[in-house]
Design a protein around this motif. Structure first.
Motif, PDB file in Angstrom:
ATOM      1  N   MET A 144       5.827   6.691  11.376  1.00 59.62           N
ATOM      2  CA  MET A 144       5.565   5.816  10.239  1.00 59.62           C
ATOM      3  C   MET A 144       6.116   6.419   8.948  1.00 59.62           C
ATOM      4  SD  MET A 144       4.312   2.862   9.649  1.00 59.62           S
ATOM      5  CE  MET A 144       3.303   2.564  11.099  1.00 59.62           C
ATOM      6  N   GLU A 145       5.969   7.752   8.808  1.00 56.68           N
ATOM      7  CA  GLU A 145       6.490   8.422   7.617  1.00 56.68           C
ATOM      8  C   GLU A 145       8.011   8.306   7.549  1.00 56.68           C
ATOM      9  OE1 GLU A 145       4.876   9.633   5.036  1.00 56.68           O
ATOM     10  OE2 GLU A 145       3.054   8.889   6.005  1.00 56.68           O
ATOM     11  N   GLN A 146       8.653   8.367   8.705  1.00 62.67           N
ATOM     12  CA  GLN A 146      10.107   8.245   8.747  1.00 62.67           C
ATOM     13  C   GLN A 146      10.535   6.842   8.318  1.00 62.67           C
ATOM     14  OE1 GLN A 146      11.895   9.213  12.515  1.00 62.67           O
ATOM     15  NE2 GLN A 146      13.971   8.770  11.812  1.00 62.67           N
ATOM     16  N   ILE A 147       9.788   5.837   8.743  1.00 61.62           N
ATOM     17  CA  ILE A 147      10.106   4.457   8.360  1.00 61.62           C
ATOM     18  C   ILE A 147       9.969   4.285   6.847  1.00 61.62           C
ATOM     19  CG2 ILE A 147       9.362   2.058   8.539  1.00 61.62           C
ATOM     20  CD1 ILE A 147       8.517   2.632  11.402  1.00 61.62           C
ATOM     21  N   LYS A 148       8.875   4.825   6.280  1.00 60.63           N
ATOM     22  CA  LYS A 148       8.672   4.714   4.830  1.00 60.63           C
ATOM     23  C   LYS A 148       9.778   5.440   4.066  1.00 60.63           C
ATOM     24  CE  LYS A 148       4.277   5.980   5.046  1.00 60.63           C
ATOM     25  NZ  LYS A 148       2.911   6.365   4.616  1.00 60.63           N
ATOM     26  N   SER A 149      10.181   6.598   4.598  1.00 62.07           N
ATOM     27  CA  SER A 149      11.259   7.346   3.959  1.00 62.07           C
ATOM     28  C   SER A 149      12.571   6.563   3.984  1.00 62.07           C
ATOM     29  CB  SER A 149      11.433   8.698   4.659  1.00 62.07           C
ATOM     30  OG  SER A 149      12.509   9.417   4.107  1.00 62.07           O
ATOM     31  N   GLU A 150      12.843   5.888   5.111  1.00 58.59           N
ATOM     32  CA  GLU A 150      14.049   5.075   5.217  1.00 58.59           C
ATOM     33  C   GLU A 150      14.009   3.902   4.242  1.00 58.59           C
ATOM     34  OE1 GLU A 150      16.826   5.308   6.905  1.00 58.59           O
ATOM     35  OE2 GLU A 150      16.341   7.167   7.961  1.00 58.59           O
ATOM     36  N   MET A 187       8.323  -2.282  -0.263  1.00 61.26           N
ATOM     37  CA  MET A 187       7.986  -2.403   1.154  1.00 61.26           C
ATOM     38  C   MET A 187       7.335  -1.118   1.649  1.00 61.26           C
ATOM     39  SD  MET A 187      11.325  -4.460   2.647  1.00 61.26           S
ATOM     40  CE  MET A 187      10.575  -4.778   4.246  1.00 61.26           C
ATOM     41  N   ALA A 188       7.863   0.023   1.204  1.00 63.85           N
ATOM     42  CA  ALA A 188       7.305   1.311   1.623  1.00 63.85           C
ATOM     43  C   ALA A 188       5.861   1.454   1.147  1.00 63.85           C
ATOM     44  CB  ALA A 188       8.158   2.453   1.071  1.00 63.85           C
ATOM     45  N   GLU A 189       5.598   1.041  -0.096  1.00 63.02           N
ATOM     46  CA  GLU A 189       4.244   1.139  -0.640  1.00 63.02           C
ATOM     47  C   GLU A 189       3.285   0.211   0.110  1.00 63.02           C
ATOM     48  OE1 GLU A 189       1.942   0.251  -4.878  1.00 63.02           O
ATOM     49  OE2 GLU A 189       4.101   0.621  -4.860  1.00 63.02           O
ATOM     50  N   THR A 190       3.741  -0.992   0.405  1.00 60.87           N
ATOM     51  CA  THR A 190       2.906  -1.948   1.141  1.00 60.87           C
ATOM     52  C   THR A 190       2.627  -1.442   2.553  1.00 60.87           C
ATOM     53  OG1 THR A 190       3.877  -3.779  -0.109  1.00 60.87           O
ATOM     54  CG2 THR A 190       2.724  -4.338   1.923  1.00 60.87           C
ATOM     55  N   LEU A 191       3.634  -0.853   3.186  1.00 61.98           N
ATOM     56  CA  LEU A 191       3.450  -0.299   4.525  1.00 61.98           C
ATOM     57  C   LEU A 191       2.399   0.806   4.508  1.00 61.98           C
ATOM     58  CD1 LEU A 191       4.376  -0.295   7.481  1.00 61.98           C
ATOM     59  CD2 LEU A 191       6.168   1.339   6.846  1.00 61.98           C
ATOM     60  N   GLY A 192       2.456   1.643   3.466  1.00 61.59           N
ATOM     61  CA  GLY A 192       1.470   2.713   3.336  1.00 61.59           C
ATOM     62  C   GLY A 192       0.057   2.166   3.166  1.00 61.59           C
ATOM     63  N   MET A 193      -0.085   1.101   2.388  1.00 62.76           N
ATOM     64  CA  MET A 193      -1.392   0.488   2.183  1.00 62.76           C
ATOM     65  C   MET A 193      -1.927  -0.118   3.489  1.00 62.76           C
ATOM     66  SD  MET A 193      -0.634  -1.327  -1.495  1.00 62.76           S
ATOM     67  CE  MET A 193      -2.161  -2.271  -1.464  1.00 62.76           C
ATOM     68  N   LEU A 194      -1.041  -0.753   4.239  1.00 61.95           N
ATOM     69  CA  LEU A 194      -1.457  -1.332   5.528  1.00 61.95           C
ATOM     70  C   LEU A 194      -1.876  -0.242   6.501  1.00 61.95           C
ATOM     71  CD1 LEU A 194       1.317  -4.070   5.992  1.00 61.95           C
ATOM     72  CD2 LEU A 194      -1.114  -4.446   5.479  1.00 61.95           C
ATOM     73  N   GLU A 195      -1.163   0.872   6.430  1.00 59.86           N
ATOM     74  CA  GLU A 195      -1.492   1.992   7.324  1.00 59.86           C
ATOM     75  C   GLU A 195      -2.851   2.584   6.965  1.00 59.86           C
ATOM     76  OE1 GLU A 195       0.605   6.126   8.905  1.00 59.86           O
ATOM     77  OE2 GLU A 195       1.174   5.247   6.964  1.00 59.86           O
ATOM     78  N   GLU A 196      -3.116   2.740   5.656  1.00 55.51           N
ATOM     79  CA  GLU A 196      -4.387   3.302   5.208  1.00 55.51           C
ATOM     80  C   GLU A 196      -5.565   2.395   5.562  1.00 55.51           C
ATOM     81  OE1 GLU A 196      -4.181   4.164   1.080  1.00 55.51           O
ATOM     82  OE2 GLU A 196      -2.580   5.658   1.294  1.00 55.51           O
ATOM     83  N   SER A 197      -5.355   1.108   5.460  1.00 58.32           N
ATOM     84  CA  SER A 197      -6.437   0.165   5.760  1.00 58.32           C
ATOM     85  C   SER A 197      -6.592  -0.093   7.262  1.00 58.32           C
ATOM     86  CB  SER A 197      -6.175  -1.169   5.052  1.00 58.32           C
ATOM     87  OG  SER A 197      -5.006  -1.793   5.567  1.00 58.32           O
ATOM     88  N   ARG A 198      -5.658   0.443   8.035  1.00 58.12           N
ATOM     89  CA  ARG A 198      -5.660   0.314   9.492  1.00 58.12           C
ATOM     90  C   ARG A 198      -5.522  -1.140   9.956  1.00 58.12           C
ATOM     91  NH1 ARG A 198      -9.693   4.913  11.969  1.00 58.12           N
ATOM     92  NH2 ARG A 198      -9.073   6.600  10.549  1.00 58.12           N
TER      93      ARG A 198
END
Length: 239
Positions: free
Chosen positions: A1-7, A16-27
């Motif tokens: 997941m970290e690699q995807i956000k970095s890309e 998109m990276a920030e939204t992905l991180g928020m979705l990951e945190e909220s599970r």
């Protein structure tokens, strides 16, 4: 997941990276379908880009203070037409290259209303520049000294909305009258202009020593503009 956000960040898709991180945190990411996930990521990117553009437009506008249409007081004693203000707030006058003239006594809220139109325009994605007349003339003088006056006028001509505050305070010499008229001429029926003044438009002719310039200015600004005439005592005195 970290690699995807970095890309995503590398591809300048930080929203998109920030939204992905928020979705990951909220599970919640595991609960979403591919289609729903992409929709949220795209919305996050769009929202971030719009937010950054708005911040950039506000910074470039050079507003003296913050104001919004929602904060405008429609007290009956002010003589404001609420339907007119809300109609102008849609931004159609900008799309049509029309002007707004705001007049009234000192302290009655002219600058606030003019600025609120500017903030609304920025929200709608339009480029805006706000000037007091004194500041405008100083910038023109500097541009002439530096030999970039033509480029400066071209920049002003491309701006979606120009706001001129304190029009009529202080006199303009012959060159300043010509410069100001050139700005108005470049914008006539093409780009929007807001002018705020203590003086009623009927007295604006006398601000120009050259009758030809005065006639041209009145023809382009008075007869095809939206008029807002504020009434009542100074709001500053009331406060």
């Amino acid at each position: 997941m970290e690699q995807i956000k970095s890309e995503l960040v590398t591809l300048r898709l930080s929203g998109m990276a920030e939204t992905l991180g928020m979705l990951e945190e909220s599970r919640k990411i595991q609960e979403l379908s591919l289609q729903d996930g992409l929709r949220l990521l795209l919305q996050g990117e769009r929202d971030q880009r719009e937010s950054k553009r708005y911040a950039r437009l506000l910074k470039n506008a050079g507003f003296r203070y913050q104001a919004s249409i929602e904060e405008v007081s429609f007290d009956a004693s002010r003589g404001l037409n609420k339907s007119q203000i809300l109609s102008l707030a849609t931004g159609n006058y900008i799309r049509n290259g029309e002007s707004i003239l705001i007049t009234g006594a000192t302290g009655c809220g002219k600058s606030f209303i003019a600025t609120s139109f500017g903030y609304q325009a920025c929200k709608q994605g339009f480029s805006v520049n706000y000037f007091s007349m004194q500041k405008l003339m100083a910038k023109i003088k500097i541009a002439r000294i530096e030999g970039v006056l033509t480029k400066y006028f071209e920049k002003l001509a491309k701006t979606d909305l120009l706001i001129f505050d304190d029009f009529g305070i202080g006199s303009m010499d012959s060159q300043q009258q010509l410069d100001f008229m050139e700005i108005i001429e470049d914008r006539h029926a093409r780009k929007a202009t807001v002018i705020a003044s203590q003086m009623p438009p009927a007295n604006w002719f006398d601000l120009f020593s050259d009758e030809t310039i005065a006639d041209a200015f009145m023809d382009r600004m008075i007869h095809t503009s939206h008029r807002i005439e504020l009434k009542g005592d100074s709001l500053r005195k009331k406060r």
